[in-house]
Design a protein around this motif. Structure first.
Motif: not given
Length: 280
Positions: A147-163, A185-189, A267-268
């Motif tokens: 179970r994962i949450s609030w995911v962000f990565g280089i490939n694709g869209n996410n909250f950070i890119k939107t902000m 972060y998907t790299y860490d995941l 840490d995030w």
């Protein structure tokens, strides 16, 4: 070792394939064009042809609000598609990893959710991801459910890119301040995903980067780290228009992960710093 990864064009699937290749593992990434998970015959044909030693199932319908209007499609991908893969994994007697979400809980209170806490999804997306969990547990002996949450990565869209985009365009954003969770972060995941799939520590786990924040605090940290002059306005969940209900509390306990001996994710804020550097 050979590992098949679904959803290779998504944020997580992309990084999982790269991490596997870094470790010298033969990775085979699929997307809907090369293996439609909703087509059971195609799934069986592709999987048996490649002959993987394990499957990491990253493909999913993740458009939370759109799922409310497209329930049948969401269920076909998240439940039926998962079943198609699980059945072949059962036949081949190989491990399967499935990704679920904090949305399987009701999102109330302030306690950290444990893996076996009562499930009460608030929306269609959450219900289909939980039903996918049940499918995996029904058919696969050697399963991992993360179970994962609030995911962000280089490939694709996410909250950070939107902000970053909206902040640059308008100089002001409004963000929900009463939902708490852990950006991941998907790299860490991907690193822990590969550690786990190479082990036999099967079961259900919560996996996120360390630390907690609200979406508002997340946005503030994005602009602080980038040095952008953007005004961030806090909103309550009730003030933010969304078709699907969202959990207030996405705190997930990672004690089981720690006890299993896996390295905890950083840490995030540190993950965000590295991600922004990668974005350039």
């Amino acid at each position: 070792m050979k590992i098949l990864v679904t959803g290779v064009n998504g944020q997580l699937g992309h990084d999982v394939v790269l991490e596997g290749e870094r470790r010298g593992i033969e990775m085979f990434g699929t997307d809907v064009a090369s293996m439609d998970i909703c087509n059971s015959e195609q799934v069986r044909e592709v999987m048996t042809s490649f002959g993987p030693d394990a499957v990491i199932h990253c493909a999913a319908y993740t458009a939370v609000d759109a799922a409310e209007d497209n329930q049948e499609l969401c269920r076909r991908i998240n439940v039926d598609g998962t079943r198609n893969i699980a059945l072949v994994c059962k036949e081949m007697d190989i491990p399967m990893m499935y990704f679920s979400t904090d949305y399987v809980f009701d999102g109330q209170g302030e306690n950290f959710w444990k893996e076996d806490d009562e499930k009460a999804p608030l929306n269609v997306y959450g219900q289909t991801k939980y039903d996918g969990e049940l499918v995996v547990q029904e058919f696969v002996k050697k399963y991992f459910i993360l179970r994962i949450s609030w995911v962000f990565g280089i490939n694709g869209n996410n909250f950070i890119k939107t902000m970053l985009r909206v902040g640059a365009e308008r100089g002001e954003v409004s963000v929900v301040s009463d939902q708490i969770g852990s950006p991941t972060y998907t790299y860490d995941l991907a690193k822990i995903v590969m550690d786990m799939i190479l082990s036999d520590a099967y079961g259900v786990y919560h996996v996120t980067n360390d630390g907690l924040c609200s979406w508002y605090e997340f946005a503030c940290e994005i602009f602080r780290q980038t040095g952008m002059d953007v005004k961030v306005n806090p909103l309550s969940t009730g003030e933010y228009p969304a078709k699907a209900a969202r959990p207030y509390n996405s705190r997930m306990s990672k004690e089981k992960l720690r006890k299993a001996g896996f390295c905890m994710l950083p840490d995030w804020q540190d993950a965000l710093r590295r991600y922004l550097c990668e974005l350039g």
